[in-house]
Design a protein around this motif. Structure first.
Motif, PDB file in Angstrom:
ATOM      1  N   ARG A 124      11.874  24.209 -27.902  1.00 44.25           N
ATOM      2  CA  ARG A 124      11.449  25.187 -28.903  1.00 44.25           C
ATOM      3  C   ARG A 124      10.469  26.152 -28.248  1.00 44.25           C
ATOM      4  O   ARG A 124       9.491  25.735 -27.617  1.00 44.25           O
ATOM      5  N   THR A 125      10.715  27.451 -28.399  1.00 50.57           N
ATOM      6  CA  THR A 125       9.898  28.458 -27.727  1.00 50.57           C
ATOM      7  C   THR A 125       8.601  28.715 -28.485  1.00 50.57           C
ATOM      8  O   THR A 125       8.607  28.975 -29.689  1.00 50.57           O
ATOM      9  N   LEU A 126       7.496  28.648 -27.749  1.00 49.40           N
ATOM     10  CA  LEU A 126       6.175  28.976 -28.303  1.00 49.40           C
ATOM     11  C   LEU A 126       5.788  30.417 -27.980  1.00 49.40           C
ATOM     12  O   LEU A 126       5.276  31.130 -28.836  1.00 49.40           O
ATOM     13  N   ILE A 127       6.006  30.837 -26.737  1.00 51.02           N
ATOM     14  CA  ILE A 127       5.742  32.218 -26.315  1.00 51.02           C
ATOM     15  C   ILE A 127       6.917  32.668 -25.467  1.00 51.02           C
ATOM     16  O   ILE A 127       7.262  32.031 -24.467  1.00 51.02           O
ATOM     17  N   ARG A 131      -0.641  26.640 -31.637  1.00 51.46           N
ATOM     18  CA  ARG A 131      -0.312  25.272 -32.065  1.00 51.46           C
ATOM     19  C   ARG A 131       1.107  24.933 -31.625  1.00 51.46           C
ATOM     20  O   ARG A 131       2.007  25.773 -31.673  1.00 51.46           O
ATOM     21  N   LEU A 132       1.305  23.690 -31.236  1.00 48.92           N
ATOM     22  CA  LEU A 132       2.618  23.251 -30.793  1.00 48.92           C
ATOM     23  C   LEU A 132       3.647  23.300 -31.912  1.00 48.92           C
ATOM     24  O   LEU A 132       4.851  23.385 -31.645  1.00 48.92           O
ATOM     25  N   ARG A 133       3.199  23.245 -33.149  1.00 54.27           N
ATOM     26  CA  ARG A 133       4.173  23.326 -34.239  1.00 54.27           C
ATOM     27  C   ARG A 133       4.678  24.741 -34.445  1.00 54.27           C
ATOM     28  O   ARG A 133       5.628  24.963 -35.203  1.00 54.27           O
ATOM     29  N   GLY A 134       4.063  25.721 -33.772  1.00 52.03           N
ATOM     30  CA  GLY A 134       4.553  27.094 -33.830  1.00 52.03           C
ATOM     31  C   GLY A 134       3.535  28.051 -34.398  1.00 52.03           C
ATOM     32  O   GLY A 134       2.376  27.710 -34.639  1.00 52.03           O
ATOM     33  N   GLY A 135       3.961  29.274 -34.610  1.00 56.19           N
ATOM     34  CA  GLY A 135       3.073  30.308 -35.122  1.00 56.19           C
ATOM     35  C   GLY A 135       2.656  31.274 -34.026  1.00 56.19           C
ATOM     36  O   GLY A 135       2.881  31.042 -32.831  1.00 56.19           O
TER      37      GLY A 135
END
Length: 576
Positions: free
Chosen positions: A251-254, A290-294
């Motif tokens: 899952r991509t964060l950045i 945050r690792l959950r996203g955003g």
């Protein structure tokens, strides 16, 4: 004489396209020849922004200025810099290299009258070797038929600037196909118009295709010829959305990290990482999320190069330096940005390792007094204290957890460098040195990358000097030292390492002489007490610098999707 003659041929070639010199204004063209590297043969050449630099050759190579396609390649970098100025990073950098390859080869085949049907026409630098045949000597082949989604090498920005050489023939191959089918004079005019009038610095492969197709329309090419161009790019897989065929399980964060020194850190659900401008240029900034996203928040974005961020989940510490590279600082700030950044330390010496936990911040930096790297510890507003006070003992790589600090302890003995982890108790100021792993073959073992967790210290160790490292673990009081993963012929070649009390994560360079996605670094995990290794992710590109969260959770830099992304995964893929 080779460089001078070659520069004249390149000048005349571009004059035929309507260009007066590299800068388009008749500027002087400089070449430096017979370059060596530390007194040894330098088997390469490059454009440094102002001039061409050519290695002088040696036992295996002729002078690099003696190969006209190499001269044309390097000088074309000057043309690119003074026109589209394609950023030397990722896909735009691969186009930069690809166009230099295209024009370098075009100049050579036209100058020497080599037919496009000659099997050596598409080779770059094939005549440089003194003993090898052209096909084995060449650095690249524009007829290698590479297809984007199938053959794109997922290198991160720390490897070949994101694959600028590794992926160049995907784009240049399409242009070369056009040249083979429609003729040199016509194709060269098309490529030159696309480069100088339609391409922009941050173009990717698809943007580059659009530039070439726009140039064909502007030149009044027939529908049939424009179809030839489209078919060439189609055959190399350069189509809108081709990156979506590069499947990932993370899952991509950045999306699109450009700082070549980026190293993420994780604590709990929080991560921090440094990033640069879209062109990969400093100054760099510090991001937290945050690792959950955003959307990540920016903790620092100033005129300094900010690097090496670390976090304990509540605050972030990072280092920075100025443009003159003579002022190094350590900063700290709450991870939510609720208070301004504060200056923790300032020195003219580089900060290389950094750790934070509560009111404690530790770093390693060169100490001019001891002429060694040393570990420094700062508590709150108190002055920093040097931990490695013993004479002749150096320290690197601090790591803090559970009220204790671990680092890699280095010293000289018997004419050799010895290394082993040491653990410093933050409350009592006492230190234990974990027994050094015995070396074999008459040399001491090599300890790298110690990591302290709540209960243990983990580190990688090479006992026999073969570049393969096992993994060891000991209690934080220095007892119970044992291998989690044995060193030996089957041990991995690591590129990064992290651990928690549940699992150990290690980045591994797979065995293999041929550079392909399968031999780029991949992340493996194994139980903290030892056992079978498993894959964390099946992404086929580079799985680069990473940081461990809780359990099997990791955040890492991944090159699979056509650029460098910060990604995460909560549980292992196990088998791929």
């Amino acid at each position: 004489m080779d460089a001078h003659w070659g520069a004249g041929q390149v000048y005349e070639y571009y004059r035929g396209l309507g260009r007066d010199g590299l800068d388009g204004q008749g500027g002087t063209m400089y070449s430096v020849v017979n370059v060596t590297l530390d007194g040894q043969p330098f088997a390469n050449a490059f454009w440094d922004g102002t001039k061409m630099v050519y290695g002088g050759g040696g036992p295996e190579y002729h002078s690099f200025a003696a190969s006209l396609d190499v001269v044309g390649h390097e000088m074309t970098h000057g043309v690119i810099e003074h026109s589209a100025d394609l950023v030397y990073l990722g896909q735009s950098g691969a186009m930069n290299e690809g166009l230099a390859d295209y024009f370098g080869n075009a100049i050579q085949v036209d100058t020497f009258g080599i037919p496009m049907s000659d099997p050596d026409a598409s080779l770059l630098g094939e005549g440089l070797c003194k003993t090898l045949p052209p096909a084995e000597c060449a650095g690249r082949d524009l007829d290698d038929a590479r297809v984007a989604a199938r053959d794109y090498l997922g290198a991160t920005v720390s490897i070949d600037n994101g694959g600028v050489h590794l992926n160049s023939t995907i784009f240049s191959g399409a242009l070369w196909d056009v040249r083979e089918q429609l003729g040199g004079k016509k194709a060269d005019k098309l490529a030159y118009k696309a480069l100088t009038e339609y391409m922009t610095p941050l173009d990717d492969f698809v943007d580059g295709r659009r530039a070439v197709e726009s140039a064909a329309r502007a030149l009044g090419w027939s529908a049939r010829d424009r179809q030839t161009v489209a078919r060439a790019f189609d055959q190399h897989g350069i189509k809108a959305g081709w990156e979506r065929l590069l499947r990932t399980d993370s899952r991509t964060l950045i999306d699109g990290i450009t700082d070549i020194q980026a190293r993420p850190d994780v604590a709990g659900d929080r991560y921090v990482v440094s990033d640069a401008s879209p062109a990969g240029e400093p100054p760099t900034r510090i991001l937290a999320g945050r690792l959950r996203g955003g959307t990540p928040v920016t903790l620092e974005d100033n005129d300094r190069y900010n690097y090496l961020p670390v976090t304990d989940g509540r605050q972030v510490a990072w280092a920075s330096y100025n443009a003159a590279f003579d002022s190094f600082q350590v900063h700290a700030r709450p991870i939510d940005g609720s208070a301004p950044a504060r200056l923790v330390h300032q020195s003219p010496e580089p900060v290389n390792g950094l750790a934070v936990s509560g009111e404690y911040i530790a770093w390693d930096a060169f100490d001019p007094a001891s002429e060694e790297p040393e570990i420094w510890l700062k508590r709150g507003a108190a002055a920093p204290v040097k931990i490695t006070t013993a004479q002749g003992v150096a320290g690197v790589g601090p790591t803090i957890k559970g009220g204790k600090l671990a680092y890699n302890r280095l010293w000289q003995e018997g004419g050799a460098t010895h290394s082993t982890p040491a653990v410093y108790d933050l409350a009592t100021g006492t230190e234990v040195v974990i027994p050094e792993a015995p070396g074999t073959g008459g040399l001491p073992s090599d300890t790298v990358l110690p990591v302290i967790t709540g209960k243990h210290v983990f580190w990688t160790v090479d006992t026999n000097g073969d570049g393969r490292y096992g993994i060891m673990r000991a209690a934080t009081d220095g007892t119970g030292s044992a291998f989690v993963l044995a060193d030996g012929p089957q041990a991995p070649f690591p590129n990064w390492f992290d651990a928690n009390d549940t699992v150990v994560s290690i980045g591994v360079w797979p065995d293999g002489d041929q550079l392909e996605n399968a031999t780029l670094p991949k992340i493996f995990q194994l139980p903290a007490g030892g056992g079978q290794m498993w894959r964390q992710s099946c992404n086929k590109g580079t799985q680069d610098y990473f940081a461990a969260g809780e359990g099997s959770r990791l955040a890492w830099l991944d090159g699979t999707s056509g650029n460098t992304d910060l990604v995460t995964r909560d549980r292992p893929a196990v088998r791929c």
